[in-house]
Design a protein around this motif. Structure first.
Motif, PDB file in Angstrom:
ATOM      1  N   UNK A 154       0.818  -1.220   0.000  1.00 55.14           N
ATOM      2  CA  UNK A 154       0.000   0.000   0.000  1.00 55.14           C
ATOM      3  C   UNK A 154       0.848   1.265   0.000  1.00 55.14           C
ATOM      4  N   UNK A 155       2.142   1.140   0.327  1.00 51.21           N
ATOM      5  CA  UNK A 155       3.040   2.294   0.278  1.00 51.21           C
ATOM      6  C   UNK A 155       3.757   2.400  -1.061  1.00 51.21           C
TER       7      UNK A 155
ATOM      8  N   UNK B 154      -1.373   7.059   6.523  1.00 48.08           N
ATOM      9  CA  UNK B 154      -0.245   7.473   7.368  1.00 48.08           C
ATOM     10  C   UNK B 154       1.087   7.413   6.614  1.00 48.08           C
ATOM     11  N   UNK B 155       1.145   6.643   5.500  1.00 50.99           N
ATOM     12  CA  UNK B 155       2.383   6.584   4.721  1.00 50.99           C
ATOM     13  C   UNK B 155       2.157   6.865   3.239  1.00 50.99           C
ATOM     14  N   UNK B 156       0.921   7.013   2.810  1.00 51.32           N
ATOM     15  CA  UNK B 156       0.603   7.349   1.423  1.00 51.32           C
ATOM     16  C   UNK B 156      -0.555   8.340   1.437  1.00 51.32           C
ATOM     17  N   UNK B 157      -1.314   8.443   0.320  1.00 48.10           N
ATOM     18  CA  UNK B 157      -2.308   9.521   0.276  1.00 48.10           C
ATOM     19  C   UNK B 157      -3.708   9.098   0.703  1.00 48.10           C
ATOM     20  N   UNK B 158      -3.931   7.820   1.019  1.00 44.29           N
ATOM     21  CA  UNK B 158      -5.097   7.419   1.790  1.00 44.29           C
ATOM     22  C   UNK B 158      -6.460   7.537   1.150  1.00 44.29           C
ATOM     23  N   UNK B 159      -6.572   7.508  -0.180  1.00 44.19           N
ATOM     24  CA  UNK B 159      -7.864   7.676  -0.851  1.00 44.19           C
ATOM     25  C   UNK B 159      -8.076   6.558  -1.873  1.00 44.19           C
TER      26      UNK B 159
ATOM     27  N   UNK C 104       9.252  11.668  11.923  1.00 45.15           N
ATOM     28  CA  UNK C 104       9.328  10.900  13.159  1.00 45.15           C
ATOM     29  C   UNK C 104       9.768   9.474  12.911  1.00 45.15           C
ATOM     30  N   UNK C 105       9.120   8.541  13.608  1.00 43.38           N
ATOM     31  CA  UNK C 105       9.517   7.134  13.544  1.00 43.38           C
ATOM     32  C   UNK C 105       8.596   6.294  12.670  1.00 43.38           C
ATOM     33  N   UNK C 106       7.756   6.909  11.868  1.00 44.02           N
ATOM     34  CA  UNK C 106       6.815   6.147  11.040  1.00 44.02           C
ATOM     35  C   UNK C 106       7.574   5.219  10.097  1.00 44.02           C
ATOM     36  N   UNK C 107       7.038   4.005   9.919  1.00 43.97           N
ATOM     37  CA  UNK C 107       7.661   2.999   9.066  1.00 43.97           C
ATOM     38  C   UNK C 107       6.812   2.752   7.827  1.00 43.97           C
ATOM     39  N   UNK C 108       7.462   2.592   6.670  1.00 46.66           N
ATOM     40  CA  UNK C 108       6.727   2.266   5.454  1.00 46.66           C
ATOM     41  C   UNK C 108       6.602   0.759   5.259  1.00 46.66           C
ATOM     42  N   UNK C 109       7.143  -0.015   6.185  1.00 46.96           N
ATOM     43  CA  UNK C 109       6.876  -1.448   6.292  1.00 46.96           C
ATOM     44  C   UNK C 109       6.527  -1.719   7.752  1.00 46.96           C
ATOM     45  N   UNK C 110       5.234  -1.912   8.061  1.00 44.55           N
ATOM     46  CA  UNK C 110       4.845  -2.152   9.458  1.00 44.55           C
ATOM     47  C   UNK C 110       5.343  -3.504   9.947  1.00 44.55           C
TER      48      UNK C 110
END
Length: 553
Positions: free
Chosen positions: A195-196, A271-276, A524-530
């Motif tokens: 999704x990212x 939270x890591x892309x545009x969400x739509x 911050x600490x956001x990850x693009x691979x959870x």
């Protein structure tokens, strides 16, 4: 009350051809995927928009749950109930959260889209196609380097990573290829969740197949030793990738529990892309229906901001109305109550937590719209707590409606539907974007951080600023920015609930999505691979003795 999956199993679904007929989709445009889902050939449909676009967003999410998707489904069904021809447009769920901690993304209770088990798992294969197209480019890039690297790609500056639709922290940073000369040249890389992927964003923002291929070709995969970019089309992967995506670009038609039509297409996280959901699905719906209900991921500071500043900017869209979902439980958490204590009545905590509601109302108003507050009702809510939300929303200039669609379906959201339809039918709002195209990229990041997150400072390191300036010199300065940040707070600290002010937003990295048409700022600490939680949902998912799925929802 039965569980979500028990309700789903009791549903009487309508053949997808009948659902299509009610939506105005001719038989020639329908491509069935079994009895209850189909793809739509949008080339055989009208293109002139006639509908009103209604956005559903929410306060900052908490472990207590807000059920934005459930509210979107309930509102769409309720608009049908009051006689308004409506189409629902949602994103497709990712396998990662389904087997991790969040759960499915098909709504809940008596406000669900069907068939919910298929929707939450492989559905029509769109995510698999996106994963395959993305990794085809990865394979062809490494293959080009192996066979002589005639493009003179600097291995230290390869920016294209691989993707997988699963939460797997072990793949965030990897070294490969290993194993000697026959396997290629070792270098550092990593995986993001599908999704990212920029391919996901491209699919959701492309106008048609030709635009899709153009955008795929525009992807930057790395840089040469002289710092000039290497594009996907230089690797000659764009045409084959388009072939893999030729079906995935078509919107998916399903139905709600009340047999009303819904389009599910695309699934970028907010939270890591545009969400739509996809622009193609939204435009298709606007050409078929009088009202289109769509949602944007997570809280309004993420999904709604990106819906306005990215999707509406690129697609020439303007929402006619906005719904902001809130719950008593979530506001109590924002007011300092622990999850284990949420069942106890606490109007004071609701009042304290309403600062989060106020912040989101104010943020939506920055775009020229005042949201209607949908109070998603839980059995533990007290009249006094509900009254506090209505009182506080009124103080902030917004209507607040108690909604019981989870338990009652469309009947429980009828009042919300009437208010929202009335607002959508009124004179067009003074819709505006947060920043202009010609603002500098760093200034765009700072604008979102200060105006929407209420940051006191924005820490952009000098190397990041130089990178942004270089992209501006390359002609990408007009791009909007896509902020990658924790969804749980206005700050970058997921534990800072409520409405923090004066915090610092630290931008640790920026990524250019040249094909999608935006710049990602990772904060911050956001990850693009959870990663998976200590006890992932996957431990409880199984087939029972009758072959039915248990534990997924």
């Amino acid at each position: 009350m039965p569980t979500d999956i028990e309700i789903a199993r009791q549903a009487t679904l309508m053949p997808i051809a009948e659902v299509a007929g009610h939506a105005g989709v001719p038989e020639a445009a329908l491509i069935p995927y079994g009895r209850y889902k189909a793809k739509i050939d949008v080339g055989l449909l009208p293109t002139k928009p006639r509908g009103k676009l209604i956005l559903v967003t929410a306060i900052s999410p908490t472990p207590a749950g807000e059920d934005k998707t459930t509210t979107s489904v309930g509102l769409s069904d309720a608009l049908h109930r009051i006689g308004r021809k409506t189409l629902l447009c949602l994103r497709e769920p990712s396998l990662g959260p389904c087997f991790g901690v969040k759960g499915g993304g098909a709504g809940g209770g008596r406000s669900q889209v069907m068939p919910m088990d298929e929707i939450n798992l492989h559905f029509t294969g769109d995510f698999h196609a996106i994963t395959s197209a993305h990794n085809l480019l990865s394979a062809m890039l490494d293959n080009h380097i192996y066979w002589g690297n005639t493009l003179e790609i600097d291995l230290r500056r390869v920016t294209w990573r691989r993707v997988l639709d699963m939460n797997d922290r072990a793949l965030r940073q990897i070294v490969g290829p290993l194993g000697g000369v026959s396997n290629g040249f070792p270098r550092e890389s990593g995986f993001d969740i599908t999704v990212a992927s920029e391919i996901m964003a491209i699919l959701c923002l492309a106008a048609d197949l030709a635009d899709l291929q153009q955008r795929l070709g525009d992807i930057i995969v790395g840089y040469r030793r002289d710092r000039t970019p290497v594009f996907c089309r230089d690797i000659k992967a764009d045409r084959a990738m388009t072939v893999l995506l030729k079906d995935a670009i078509l919107p998916n038609l399903v139905q709600t529990l009340e047999n009303n039509p819904a389009l599910l297409h695309g699934g970028p996280f907010a939270n890591i892309a545009h969400g739509c959901n996809s622009l193609i699905a939204t435009r298709t719906a606007l050409a078929l229906a009088d009202y289109v209900v769509t949602e944007a991921g997570f809280g309004a500071d993420l999904g709604a901001e990106k819906f306005m500043d990215i999707k509406c900017r690129m697609g020439g869209l303007a929402p006619a109305a906005v719904v902001l979902v809130a719950t008593v439980r979530a506001l109590k958490m924002h007011g300092g109550v622990a999850k284990k204590d949420l069942s106890a009545a606490n109007p004071d905590a609701v009042r304290a937590g309403a600062v989060n509601l106020r912040r989101h109302i104010e943020n939506v108003q920055k775009f020229g719209l005042t949201p209607t507050i949908a109070i998603n009702h839980f059995d533990t809510d007290t009249d006094e707590e509900l009254a506090v939300i209505q009182e506080m929303a009124g103080q902030f200039g917004a209507d607040a409606v108690i909604c019981r669609h989870w338990a009652e379906g469309s009947a429980g959201a009828e009042e919300l539907a009437r208010i929202v339809a009335q607002k959508a039918d009124a004179d067009a709002p003074d819709f505006r974007l947060l920043y202009p195209d010609d603002m500098k990229l760093a200034a765009k990041i700072e604008t979102v951080a200060t105006e929407i997150y209420r940051a006191g400072s924005v820490a952009i390191t000098e190397p990041v600023r130089r990178q942004l300036q270089q992209w501006e010199e390359m002609g990408y300065g007009q791009f909007p920015v896509c902020m990658a940040k924790t969804q749980y707070s206005f700050s970058t600290d997921p534990g800072a609930t409520g409405a923090p002010v004066g915090h610092e937003i630290a931008v640790r990295e920026v990524r250019l999505s040249a094909g999608a048409g935006f710049v990602v700022a990772i904060c911050g600490e956001i990850m693009t691979m959870p990663g998976l939680p200590r006890v992932p949902s996957a431990e409880s998912i199984h087939l029972d003795e009758n072959g039915q799925i248990e534990g997924l929802f």
